[in-house]
Write a protein that holds these residues in place. Structure first.
Motif, PDB file in Angstrom:
ATOM      1  N   THR A 180       0.837  -1.188   0.000  1.00 49.64           N
ATOM      2  CA  THR A 180       0.000   0.000   0.000  1.00 49.64           C
ATOM      3  C   THR A 180       0.873   1.239   0.000  1.00 49.64           C
ATOM      4  O   THR A 180       1.816   1.345   0.771  1.00 49.64           O
ATOM      5  CB  THR A 180      -0.902   0.012   1.254  1.00 49.64           C
ATOM      6  OG1 THR A 180      -1.719  -1.147   1.231  1.00 49.64           O
ATOM      7  CG2 THR A 180      -1.760   1.246   1.307  1.00 49.64           C
ATOM      8  N   LYS A 181       0.534   2.180  -0.868  1.00 45.84           N
ATOM      9  CA  LYS A 181       1.247   3.454  -0.878  1.00 45.84           C
ATOM     10  C   LYS A 181       0.565   4.406   0.090  1.00 45.84           C
ATOM     11  O   LYS A 181      -0.633   4.629   0.009  1.00 45.84           O
ATOM     12  CB  LYS A 181       1.280   4.031  -2.281  1.00 45.84           C
ATOM     13  CG  LYS A 181       2.261   3.265  -3.178  1.00 45.84           C
ATOM     14  CD  LYS A 181       2.524   3.981  -4.464  1.00 45.84           C
ATOM     15  CE  LYS A 181       3.325   5.233  -4.187  1.00 45.84           C
ATOM     16  NZ  LYS A 181       3.682   5.967  -5.396  1.00 45.84           N
ATOM     17  N   SER A 182       1.356   4.951   0.990  1.00 45.99           N
ATOM     18  CA  SER A 182       0.846   5.819   2.049  1.00 45.99           C
ATOM     19  C   SER A 182       1.356   7.242   1.885  1.00 45.99           C
ATOM     20  O   SER A 182       2.379   7.476   1.247  1.00 45.99           O
ATOM     21  CB  SER A 182       1.299   5.296   3.419  1.00 45.99           C
ATOM     22  OG  SER A 182       0.842   3.985   3.637  1.00 45.99           O
ATOM     23  N   ARG A 242      -4.392  10.405  -6.412  1.00 48.08           N
ATOM     24  CA  ARG A 242      -4.698   9.408  -7.451  1.00 48.08           C
ATOM     25  C   ARG A 242      -3.518   9.241  -8.405  1.00 48.08           C
ATOM     26  O   ARG A 242      -3.160   8.115  -8.760  1.00 48.08           O
ATOM     27  CB  ARG A 242      -5.957   9.794  -8.225  1.00 48.08           C
ATOM     28  CG  ARG A 242      -7.218   9.854  -7.383  1.00 48.08           C
ATOM     29  CD  ARG A 242      -7.756   8.494  -7.040  1.00 48.08           C
ATOM     30  NE  ARG A 242      -8.981   8.642  -6.246  1.00 48.08           N
ATOM     31  CZ  ARG A 242      -9.346   7.807  -5.311  1.00 48.08           C
ATOM     32  NH1 ARG A 242      -8.623   6.755  -5.025  1.00 48.08           N
ATOM     33  NH2 ARG A 242     -10.464   8.010  -4.631  1.00 48.08           N
ATOM     34  N   ASN A 252      -0.940   7.107  -6.960  1.00 48.26           N
ATOM     35  CA  ASN A 252      -1.434   5.774  -6.574  1.00 48.26           C
ATOM     36  C   ASN A 252      -1.456   5.568  -5.063  1.00 48.26           C
ATOM     37  O   ASN A 252      -1.210   4.464  -4.566  1.00 48.26           O
ATOM     38  CB  ASN A 252      -0.616   4.672  -7.257  1.00 48.26           C
ATOM     39  CG  ASN A 252      -0.756   4.719  -8.753  1.00 48.26           C
ATOM     40  OD1 ASN A 252      -1.868   4.812  -9.264  1.00 48.26           O
ATOM     41  ND2 ASN A 252       0.365   4.684  -9.458  1.00 48.26           N
ATOM     42  N   GLU A 272      -3.040   4.894  -1.565  1.00 49.89           N
ATOM     43  CA  GLU A 272      -4.189   4.127  -1.096  1.00 49.89           C
ATOM     44  C   GLU A 272      -4.492   4.376   0.383  1.00 49.89           C
ATOM     45  O   GLU A 272      -5.571   4.034   0.858  1.00 49.89           O
ATOM     46  CB  GLU A 272      -3.917   2.630  -1.289  1.00 49.89           C
ATOM     47  CG  GLU A 272      -3.668   2.245  -2.734  1.00 49.89           C
ATOM     48  CD  GLU A 272      -3.172   0.812  -2.875  1.00 49.89           C
ATOM     49  OE1 GLU A 272      -3.004   0.116  -1.853  1.00 49.89           O
ATOM     50  OE2 GLU A 272      -2.943   0.395  -4.019  1.00 49.89           O
ATOM     51  N   HIS A 273      -3.519   4.955   1.086  1.00 47.99           N
ATOM     52  CA  HIS A 273      -3.597   5.071   2.544  1.00 47.99           C
ATOM     53  C   HIS A 273      -3.178   6.479   2.957  1.00 47.99           C
ATOM     54  O   HIS A 273      -2.085   6.923   2.600  1.00 47.99           O
ATOM     55  CB  HIS A 273      -2.666   4.026   3.169  1.00 47.99           C
ATOM     56  CG  HIS A 273      -2.512   4.134   4.646  1.00 47.99           C
ATOM     57  ND1 HIS A 273      -1.279   4.038   5.254  1.00 47.99           N
ATOM     58  CD2 HIS A 273      -3.411   4.304   5.644  1.00 47.99           C
ATOM     59  CE1 HIS A 273      -1.435   4.152   6.560  1.00 47.99           C
ATOM     60  NE2 HIS A 273      -2.724   4.320   6.815  1.00 47.99           N
ATOM     61  N   GLY A 309     -12.639   6.084  -0.642  1.00 44.77           N
ATOM     62  CA  GLY A 309     -12.017   4.786  -0.816  1.00 44.77           C
ATOM     63  C   GLY A 309     -10.610   4.639  -0.280  1.00 44.77           C
ATOM     64  O   GLY A 309      -9.989   3.590  -0.446  1.00 44.77           O
ATOM     65  N   TYR A 310     -10.096   5.647   0.384  1.00 46.86           N
ATOM     66  CA  TYR A 310      -8.761   5.534   0.981  1.00 46.86           C
ATOM     67  C   TYR A 310      -8.839   4.813   2.312  1.00 46.86           C
ATOM     68  O   TYR A 310      -9.829   4.921   3.038  1.00 46.86           O
ATOM     69  CB  TYR A 310      -8.150   6.930   1.218  1.00 46.86           C
ATOM     70  CG  TYR A 310      -7.891   7.681  -0.055  1.00 46.86           C
ATOM     71  CD1 TYR A 310      -6.742   7.440  -0.798  1.00 46.86           C
ATOM     72  CD2 TYR A 310      -8.802   8.613  -0.533  1.00 46.86           C
ATOM     73  CE1 TYR A 310      -6.510   8.127  -1.984  1.00 46.86           C
ATOM     74  CE2 TYR A 310      -8.577   9.301  -1.713  1.00 46.86           C
ATOM     75  CZ  TYR A 310      -7.429   9.048  -2.428  1.00 46.86           C
ATOM     76  OH  TYR A 310      -7.201   9.726  -3.604  1.00 46.86           O
ATOM     77  N   ARG A 311      -7.792   4.075   2.626  1.00 47.68           N
ATOM     78  CA  ARG A 311      -7.625   3.548   3.986  1.00 47.68           C
ATOM     79  C   ARG A 311      -7.085   4.710   4.806  1.00 47.68           C
ATOM     80  O   ARG A 311      -6.179   5.421   4.367  1.00 47.68           O
ATOM     81  CB  ARG A 311      -6.649   2.372   4.002  1.00 47.68           C
ATOM     82  CG  ARG A 311      -6.528   1.710   5.368  1.00 47.68           C
ATOM     83  CD  ARG A 311      -5.802   0.384   5.279  1.00 47.68           C
ATOM     84  NE  ARG A 311      -4.432   0.490   4.843  1.00 47.68           N
ATOM     85  CZ  ARG A 311      -3.385   0.699   5.655  1.00 47.68           C
ATOM     86  NH1 ARG A 311      -3.556   0.814   6.961  1.00 47.68           N
ATOM     87  NH2 ARG A 311      -2.169   0.763   5.164  1.00 47.68           N
TER      88      ARG A 311
END
Length: 180
Positions: free
Chosen positions: A2-4, A98, A101, A103-104, A127-129
């Motif tokens: 996951t990319k944070s 976005r 990329n 996600e977190h 939709g992000y963690r």
């Protein structure tokens, strides 16, 4: 993997020129947010500064106060300005996340129950963690209808409405342990 990204929300000098004063919680907040930023830096997690701007007053660009709190000296990959309570709409940040990329999102900054919480809710809905690091947020007591909510009350309320719905609630240490 996951990319944070770490979002440092509204950690700006404007607050201390709108009647908010340092509180008993301020030294712990300064230590916590500094440790979170440094821990993210050491793990290669990019840091984004988010500043709130308004047309007039201490949050206006003309005031010269839309600057980081003086103790913060971190490097950022991006700085955005927002005019609404969340960091993702109207700031260009969501498009950038976005493109990267991401996600977190990890959230810290000022005010716990306002811009930080609102950003967590919106990020989750997009939709992000989300990881909310409460000890790396700061707020100030709020009074309404003769009842004053303390900083502890506000933090508890924010954690209660976010946990298991919009965000994982973590300490600085827990957050950093979970990162690659």
């Amino acid at each position: 993997m996951t990319k944070s990204v770490l979002l440092v929300i509204d950690a700006q000098q404007s607050f201390y020129h709108r009647g908010y004063q340092e509180t008993a919680e301020t030294p712990a907040f300064e230590r916590s947010i500094s440790a979170l930023i440094e821990g993210c830096r050491l793990r290669g997690i990019p840091v984004v500064d988010v500043f709130h701007v308004e047309e007039d007053g201490p949050f206006s660009l003309a005031s010269g106060l839309v600057e980081r709190l003086p103790f913060l000296k971190h490097e950022v990959v991006k700085t955005v300005r927002k005019r609404v309570h969340n960091a993702l709409t109207e700031s260009g940040l969501e498009a950038w996340l976005r493109e990267q990329n991401i996600e977190h999102v990890i959230i810290c900054g000022l005010r716990t129950e306002q811009c930080c919480e609102t950003t967590a809710r919106v990020a989750s809905d997009m939709g992000y963690r989300v990881t909310f690091v409460t000890e790396a947020t700061l707020t100030f007591p709020i009074s309404h209808n003769g009842i004053t909510l303390s900083v502890a009350d506000l933090r508890h309320r924010t954690e209660s409405v976010l946990i298991n719905r919009f965000a994982a609630i973590r300490s600085v240490e827990e957050c950093l342990q979970e990162l690659p």
